[in-house]
Scaffold this motif. Structure first.
Motif, PDB file in Angstrom:
ATOM      1  N   PHE A 205       0.863  -1.178   0.000  1.00 42.19           N
ATOM      2  CA  PHE A 205       0.000   0.000   0.000  1.00 42.19           C
ATOM      3  C   PHE A 205       0.898   1.225   0.000  1.00 42.19           C
ATOM      4  N   VAL A 206       0.849   2.025  -1.061  1.00 41.34           N
ATOM      5  CA  VAL A 206       1.666   3.231  -1.160  1.00 41.34           C
ATOM      6  C   VAL A 206       0.830   4.402  -0.662  1.00 41.34           C
ATOM      7  N   LEU A 207       1.291   5.025   0.432  1.00 41.89           N
ATOM      8  CA  LEU A 207       0.559   6.147   1.025  1.00 41.89           C
ATOM      9  C   LEU A 207       1.185   7.468   0.621  1.00 41.89           C
ATOM     10  N   ASN A 208       0.318   8.457   0.432  1.00 41.93           N
ATOM     11  CA  ASN A 208       0.773   9.805   0.089  1.00 41.93           C
ATOM     12  C   ASN A 208      -0.218  10.795   0.675  1.00 41.93           C
ATOM     13  N   LYS A 209       0.249  11.670   1.544  1.00 44.07           N
ATOM     14  CA  LYS A 209      -0.566  12.720   2.148  1.00 44.07           C
ATOM     15  C   LYS A 209      -1.833  12.165   2.793  1.00 44.07           C
ATOM     16  N   GLY A 210      -1.674  11.058   3.518  1.00 44.84           N
ATOM     17  CA  GLY A 210      -2.776  10.533   4.298  1.00 44.84           C
ATOM     18  C   GLY A 210      -3.772   9.680   3.555  1.00 44.84           C
ATOM     19  N   GLN A 211      -3.458   9.318   2.309  1.00 36.78           N
ATOM     20  CA  GLN A 211      -4.347   8.476   1.528  1.00 36.78           C
ATOM     21  C   GLN A 211      -3.557   7.362   0.855  1.00 36.78           C
ATOM     22  N   VAL A 212      -4.258   6.279   0.507  1.00 35.92           N
ATOM     23  CA  VAL A 212      -3.618   5.200  -0.250  1.00 35.92           C
ATOM     24  C   VAL A 212      -3.622   5.596  -1.716  1.00 35.92           C
ATOM     25  N   GLU A 213      -2.429   5.863  -2.246  1.00 43.58           N
ATOM     26  CA  GLU A 213      -2.304   6.277  -3.640  1.00 43.58           C
ATOM     27  C   GLU A 213      -2.481   5.084  -4.585  1.00 43.58           C
ATOM     28  N   GLN A 214      -1.957   3.920  -4.159  1.00 46.01           N
ATOM     29  CA  GLN A 214      -2.093   2.716  -4.986  1.00 46.01           C
ATOM     30  C   GLN A 214      -1.800   1.500  -4.130  1.00 46.01           C
ATOM     31  N   SER A 215      -2.454   0.380  -4.447  1.00 46.50           N
ATOM     32  CA  SER A 215      -2.171  -0.875  -3.759  1.00 46.50           C
ATOM     33  C   SER A 215      -2.108  -2.002  -4.782  1.00 46.50           C
ATOM     34  N   GLY A 216      -1.466  -3.084  -4.386  1.00 50.99           N
ATOM     35  CA  GLY A 216      -1.331  -4.246  -5.259  1.00 50.99           C
ATOM     36  C   GLY A 216      -0.078  -5.007  -4.905  1.00 50.99           C
ATOM     37  N   THR A 217       0.260  -6.017  -5.694  1.00 51.03           N
ATOM     38  CA  THR A 217       1.518  -6.718  -5.478  1.00 51.03           C
ATOM     39  C   THR A 217       2.666  -5.791  -5.862  1.00 51.03           C
ATOM     40  N   PRO A 218       3.870  -6.022  -5.321  1.00 49.88           N
ATOM     41  CA  PRO A 218       5.000  -5.167  -5.707  1.00 49.88           C
ATOM     42  C   PRO A 218       5.210  -5.110  -7.220  1.00 49.88           C
ATOM     43  N   ARG A 219       5.061  -6.230  -7.899  1.00 46.06           N
ATOM     44  CA  ARG A 219       5.257  -6.242  -9.352  1.00 46.06           C
ATOM     45  C   ARG A 219       4.203  -5.394 -10.051  1.00 46.06           C
ATOM     46  N   GLU A 220       2.943  -5.510  -9.634  1.00 44.44           N
ATOM     47  CA  GLU A 220       1.877  -4.723 -10.246  1.00 44.44           C
ATOM     48  C   GLU A 220       2.125  -3.227 -10.065  1.00 44.44           C
ATOM     49  N   VAL A 221       2.466  -2.831  -8.840  1.00 45.91           N
ATOM     50  CA  VAL A 221       2.636  -1.398  -8.559  1.00 45.91           C
ATOM     51  C   VAL A 221       3.864  -0.850  -9.277  1.00 45.91           C
ATOM     52  N   TYR A 222       4.933  -1.634  -9.330  1.00 44.96           N
ATOM     53  CA  TYR A 222       6.161  -1.181  -9.991  1.00 44.96           C
ATOM     54  C   TYR A 222       5.967  -1.066 -11.504  1.00 44.96           C
ATOM     55  N   ASP A 223       5.335  -2.085 -12.088  1.00 47.99           N
ATOM     56  CA  ASP A 223       5.183  -2.108 -13.549  1.00 47.99           C
ATOM     57  C   ASP A 223       4.092  -1.179 -14.048  1.00 47.99           C
TER      58      ASP A 223
END
Length: 356
Positions: A205-223
């Motif tokens: 779960f990538v958080l930015n300014k108090g919200q979840v910007e994106q979630s998923g498997t590391p491969r999904e989020v990176y690609d």
């Protein structure tokens, strides 16, 4: 094991809203990582899960149980902190056993569990030592062991490797993942280090300014980053960003050079639309020197990093970094012709990904 669900979690400190409607769903038995820059709210969210802070609004569920207002002792969690928080006057053995003794666990069961955990973490030769006689990595293993010995349904890790040097961070990171796989309990891990996040997580779960910007498997989020923020946060060296303008199924840079784009991936681009192109340093490859349509870069600095070279220069006036194999033999001052193997495209105004 237990599944963890947060629904519209808000946390404010006075007039400052730290978490702004966070939704997460973590399957039971998974290893989830909350990652983001300092101040994004990830540690605050972990403390809400632990019951160490009072939630402002929203709900937190462990399995089918609403624990939003439950006391920490009623949540069946164990937490490993950035600081080891060991009792300096107690031996490793007694530090491991302390939590069970507080719960008035049978002494025979305490001895069995301490022995099992010491073997699991390689602490057997250290059981009679005091914390001051341990290295940083050993102390962190004791802190982990103190959590494991309780056999909770949920482990919470709050940046546990921040106080270790680089070699120990790598070693203890492997230990943490191995113990998770062996125990099978749900784990939630907070870090600002994207390498830890990528290597440890089943779900990120990538958080930015108090919200979840994106979630998923590391491969999904990176690609497939959904925003410029996520794209720039994950990856080392960081992604290069180039200002551009949409032009006939491609993108034109400030110096007039052109990057071809796959129309199937970006079917909605409008000619003249302001874009930001994202290219990872490892996705820039050498083109033939006589290929005048390729991008031109002068190598201003070349760093040798063992099997690869990290080259710094500029494309269309924008500083960029690229990584090439050492065997290419690039030297400072060389002019390179480059083609991107993969290009991410973001809206210049919102930073949102334009890939369908």
């Amino acid at each position: 094991m237990v599944a963890v669900t947060c629904r519209q979690v808000v946390k404010s400190f006075g007039a400052t809203q730290v978490l702004r409607g966070v939704d997460i769903a973590i399957p039971d038995g998974s290893f989830a990582v909350l990652v983001g820059p300092s101040g994004c709210g990830k540690s605050t969210l972990l403390r809400l899960l632990a019951g160490l802070e009072e939630i402002t609004s929203g709900t937190i569920e462990f399995g089918d149980r609403d624990v939003t207002r439950s006391e920490p002792r009623d949540r069946d969690i164990a937490m490993v902190f950035q600081s080891y928080a060991l009792y300096p006057h107690l031996s490793v053995r007694d530090n491991l056993a302390f939590g069970l003794k507080l719960r008035k666990t049978d002494p025979a069961l305490i001895a069995t569990r301490v022995t099992e955990v010491a073997a699991m973490l390689g602490l057997e030769p250290l059981l009679d030592r005091l914390p001051r006689a341990l290295s940083g990595g050993q102390r962190q293993r004791v802190a982990m062991g103190r959590a494991i010995v309780r056999r909770p349904q949920l482990f919470l890790f709050d940046e546990p490797l921040s106080n270790l040097d680089a070699a120990l961070r790598s070693q203890v990171r492997v230990d943490i993942r191995k113990q998770h796989d062996q125990l099978g309990a749900t784990s939630i891990y907070v870090t600002h280090d994207q390498v830890e996040a990528m290597t440890l997580a089943d779900l990120m779960f990538v958080l930015n300014k108090g919200q979840v910007e994106q979630s998923g498997t590391p491969r999904e989020v990176y690609d497939h980053p959904r925003s410029r923020f996520v794209a720039g946060f994950l990856g080392s060296p960081a992604m290069n960003f180039l200002p551009a303008t949409a032009d006939n199924s491609g993108a034109r840079l400030a110096d007039g050079s052109r990057v071809e784009l796959d129309p199937r991936a970006f079917p909605d681009l409008r000619d003249g639309q302001a874009l930001t192109l994202g290219v990872r340093p490892h996705d820039l490859s050498l083109a033939p020197g006589d290929d005048k349509s390729a991008l031109a870069l002068r190598a201003d600095l070349v760093e040798l990093l063992g099997p690869e070279l990290q080259i710094h220069g500029a494309l269309a006036g924008t500083p960029v970094t690229l990584c090439l194999e050492t065997a290419t033999g690039v030297k400072k001052g060389d002019t390179l012709r480059l083609r991107p193997r993969s290009v991410h495209v973001f809206a210049a105004d919102t930073g949102a990904s334009l890939r369908v």
